[in-house]
Design a protein around this motif. Structure first.
Motif, PDB file in Angstrom:
ATOM      1  N   LEU A  54     -64.149  45.841  22.323  1.00  0.00           N
ATOM      2  CA  LEU A  54     -63.843  47.121  21.720  1.00  0.00           C
ATOM      3  C   LEU A  54     -64.213  46.913  20.165  1.00  0.00           C
ATOM      4  O   LEU A  54     -63.493  46.134  19.736  1.00  0.00           O
ATOM      5  CB  LEU A  54     -62.362  47.526  22.068  1.00  0.00           C
ATOM      6  N   GLY A  55     -65.079  47.897  19.881  1.00  0.00           N
ATOM      7  CA  GLY A  55     -65.128  47.799  18.383  1.00  0.00           C
ATOM      8  C   GLY A  55     -66.091  46.918  17.938  1.00  0.00           C
ATOM      9  O   GLY A  55     -66.813  46.133  18.281  1.00  0.00           O
ATOM     10  N   THR A  82     -55.274  44.186  24.183  1.00  0.00           N
ATOM     11  CA  THR A  82     -56.282  45.453  23.877  1.00  0.00           C
ATOM     12  C   THR A  82     -55.403  46.593  23.539  1.00  0.00           C
ATOM     13  O   THR A  82     -54.602  46.968  24.415  1.00  0.00           O
ATOM     14  CB  THR A  82     -57.128  45.672  24.803  1.00  0.00           C
ATOM     15  N   ARG A  84     -55.205  50.636  21.279  1.00  0.00           N
ATOM     16  CA  ARG A  84     -56.077  51.858  21.345  1.00  0.00           C
ATOM     17  C   ARG A  84     -57.396  51.618  20.832  1.00  0.00           C
ATOM     18  O   ARG A  84     -58.469  51.994  21.118  1.00  0.00           O
ATOM     19  CB  ARG A  84     -55.316  53.003  20.603  1.00  0.00           C
ATOM     20  N   SER A  85     -57.356  50.990  19.624  1.00  0.00           N
ATOM     21  CA  SER A  85     -58.735  50.812  18.894  1.00  0.00           C
ATOM     22  C   SER A  85     -58.933  49.689  18.271  1.00  0.00           C
ATOM     23  O   SER A  85     -59.893  49.213  17.287  1.00  0.00           O
ATOM     24  CB  SER A  85     -58.896  51.835  17.850  1.00  0.00           C
ATOM     25  N   THR A  86     -58.063  48.366  18.671  1.00  0.00           N
ATOM     26  CA  THR A  86     -58.264  47.201  18.249  1.00  0.00           C
ATOM     27  C   THR A  86     -58.039  46.131  19.525  1.00  0.00           C
ATOM     28  O   THR A  86     -57.372  46.514  20.539  1.00  0.00           O
ATOM     29  CB  THR A  86     -57.179  46.974  17.109  1.00  0.00           C
ATOM     30  N   ALA A 108     -62.187  45.812  16.209  1.00  0.00           N
ATOM     31  CA  ALA A 108     -61.668  47.009  15.829  1.00  0.00           C
ATOM     32  C   ALA A 108     -62.540  48.234  15.850  1.00  0.00           C
ATOM     33  O   ALA A 108     -63.859  48.020  15.350  1.00  0.00           O
ATOM     34  CB  ALA A 108     -60.936  47.277  14.348  1.00  0.00           C
ATOM     35  N   VAL A 109     -62.354  49.463  16.323  1.00  0.00           N
ATOM     36  CA  VAL A 109     -63.074  50.738  16.046  1.00  0.00           C
ATOM     37  C   VAL A 109     -62.747  51.109  14.626  1.00  0.00           C
ATOM     38  O   VAL A 109     -61.789  51.305  14.296  1.00  0.00           O
ATOM     39  CB  VAL A 109     -62.759  51.800  17.030  1.00  0.00           C
ATOM     40  N   ARG A 110     -63.824  51.155  13.840  1.00  0.00           N
ATOM     41  CA  ARG A 110     -63.656  51.475  12.435  1.00  0.00           C
ATOM     42  C   ARG A 110     -63.689  53.120  12.087  1.00  0.00           C
ATOM     43  O   ARG A 110     -64.415  53.604  12.900  1.00  0.00           O
ATOM     44  CB  ARG A 110     -64.387  50.780  11.420  1.00  0.00           C
ATOM     45  N   ARG A 111     -62.881  53.447  11.144  1.00  0.00           N
ATOM     46  CA  ARG A 111     -62.908  54.823  10.824  1.00  0.00           C
ATOM     47  C   ARG A 111     -63.407  54.985   9.375  1.00  0.00           C
ATOM     48  O   ARG A 111     -62.934  54.123   8.674  1.00  0.00           O
ATOM     49  CB  ARG A 111     -61.597  55.439  11.030  1.00  0.00           C
TER      50      ARG A 111
END
Lengths: 269, 269
Positions: A54-55, A82, A84-86, A108-111
Motif C-alpha cells: 500500500l503506497g 495495514t 487505511r492509507s499506511t 503510505a499513500v501520500r497526499r
C-alpha cells in the motif's frame, strides 16, 4: 539494451507467500561481502515487489546483523499492520537459516500538502565544475557510482591526524547513470565512506550496524530528478566507545531534499 | 519512598519465554492514548529485562503502527542474532492480538576507544537562568518533564504564520528529577513537540510513525549525568506531502552528546 547492474543486483524471485530469493552481485562487491547500500535496497525491494503493498516508502530501517556471504539469500517481508492509507512491514534476510539482516519499512499513500525544504542545499560548484574522483578503486562497488567531491574526499594519505571535522560533500549518481527510484535512493544513502576515516584519516576496521532512510519524495519527484546528480552531505555527530553515527542528506540539483538518512557504525581503534 | 512515575510506567511482568505484559500509564497520557516516548521506553525495557541480553543498547528504532489504547499490552522481544559482542533484537507490541508497534534494537558490549563529540553543544544560558515552561498543560505527560525553553517554545498563539524555522532548544529533565538510564533517554528523545507546530504555528493533526535513537553513552556516562538537565535541540529537515522528519540531540550539561535521534511524523494540512 543491456540491463543496468543495479537492476540486476536488486532482482528478486518470489519463492513463497511473503518470501523472495536473491543473490549478491559481484558488481557491488565490498571488501568482504556486498556493499551494504545494495543489501538495504534488496530488503526494500521485497516490500516494493509485494502484491499487498500500500503506497510508497516513507521510512526504512535496516539492521546489518552479520556479514552477508557472497551467494544467494532468502528474504521474508510481512505486512504486520495495514491501516487505511499506511502500512508497516517487518523484513528479514537469511542465509543458511541464519538471520543476517532485519528491517522495518513504513509505506503510505501520500497526499499533496504544504511542503518545505528546511535544511537547504549548501552552495557548491556545479557538478561539471568538480572533478570526478579517479584513481584505483579499493573495492568494486565504488566503480558503480560517479562521485565528485566538493569537500572531504576519500583520504589520499592516511596521516592519522585529527582533521577536526568528518564532513563530506559530493555530487553523486549511479554509474552508468540510471533514473532514480526508491531502491536506488536507499543504496545511495549508504555511499558515504565511514566518517571516522575522514575525521581521523586512519583506516580502522568499521561496519554499519543500523541505517535509517526517510524518503521526502514520491514517484513524481523521483521521476523529475531522473538520472541527474544528487548532492550528498554526510557528517558524524558523536564517536563513542566503538560506535559513531553519521547523518546525511541527498538533494537534487534543483535543491529538493529527496532523502535524509542516519546510520550507526562500529569502529575499532 | 514512593516509586517514580516513570519506573511505574515502564514496569513489565514476564509472561513467557520472550514475552512481557505491561500497561499504559495515566501519568503519561497524551491527547489520545499514551505519550509515544514512554511506549518506546517500554519496548526497550522488554530487551533490557531479557535474561539473554548481551551488552547495552546502541540503537533503537520504534515504529508506531497504530494508536495504543489505554490499558494492557503484550510485548515480544526476540534476540534474532547473537554475535561475540553484539546482539540484534526484534520487538513487537500487541493489543488484542493486533500489532500496534514494531521495534528493532541493537545492543553491544562496548570497549573504550578514542572518542569525540563532533556536534558540539550550542552556547546557551544555564538552566537556572531560563524560566520553566508554565501555564496550563494540554496533556498529562507534559507535566512529567521539566522544560526550560531557550528558543522555540510551544506556540503561545496559533498565528498560522510560516516562522521560517522549526528549531527548538530547551533544558529538560524528568519531573520529579530521576537518574538517567537507557529507558528514560529513549523517552526523552520523543519530548520535542511536533516541528510543524513550531514552523507553522498551526495545530494540525500529527502522529510519529517511526523514531530511531542512537545512544552515545554507556552506563557510566549515564550515571555521571545523574538526574541533571539535558540540553535538547530539535529541528525538521523536510516537510513533504504528509510527512516530515525531525532530528534531535541530547547533551548533558557538561557537553557530552548522550543521544542523537530522528523521527518521521505524519501531518495533515
Amino acid at each position: 539494451m543491456s540491463v543496468h547492474p543495479f537492476d540486476e543486483a536488486v532482482a528478486l524471485t518470489r519463492s513463497g507467500e511473503d518470501r523472495w530469493q536473491g543473490r549478491t552481485s559481484p558488481a557491488y562487491a565490498n571488501m568482504v561481502g556486498p556493499f551494504g547500500g545494495v543489501t538495504a535496497a534488496q530488503a526494500l525491494k521485497a516490500v516494493l515487489n509485494h502484491p499487498a503493498l500500500l503506497g510508497e516508502p516513507v521510512s526504512l530501517t535496516v539492521n546489518f546483523a552479520a556479514a552477508v556471504a557472497d551467494g544467494t539469500f532468502e528474504l521474508s517481508a510481512r505486512p504486520v499492520r495495514t491501516n487505511r492509507s499506511t502500512q508497516h512491514w517487518v523484513v528479514d534476510m537469511q542465509q543458511n537459516g541464519d538471520t543476517v539482516l532485519t528491517a522495518t519499512v513504513f509505506t503510505a499513500v501520500r497526499r499533496d500538502t504544504w511542503k518545505a525544504v528546511e535544511h537547504a542545499m549548501p552552495e557548491v560548484p556545479q557538478p561539471s565544475d568538480v572533478a570526478a574522483a579517479g584513481g584505483p578503486k579499493r573495492v568494486e562497488w565504488v566503480s558503480r557510482y560517479e562521485m565528485r567531491f566538493v569537500e572531504g574526499a576519500f583520504p589520499s594519505a592516511w596521516d592519522a591526524q585529527d582533521h577536526g571535522t568528518s564532513r563530506s560533500r559530493l555530487w553523486l549518481r549511479d554509474n552508468p547513470p540510471r533514473p532514480l527510484d526508491f531502491a536506488s535512493v536507499a543504496a545511495l544513502s549508504d555511499v558515504f565512506f565511514p566518517r571516522i576515516w575522514r575525521r581521523r584519516a586512519s583506516p580502522v576496521p568499521i561496519g554499519t550496524v543500523s541505517m535509517t532512510v526517510y524518503f521526502h519524495a514520491g514517484r513524481e519527484q523521483l521521476a523529475q530528478a531522473g538520472a541527474g546528480y544528487l548532492l550528498g552531505q554526510a557528517q558524524a555527530q558523536a564517536f563513542h566507545d566503538g560506535y559513531f553515527d553519521q547523518t546525511a542528506q541527498l538533494w537534487t540539483e534543483a535543491g529538493h531534499l529527496l532523502a535524509t538518512t542516519h546510520q550507526v557504525v562500529y569502529y575499532k581503534e
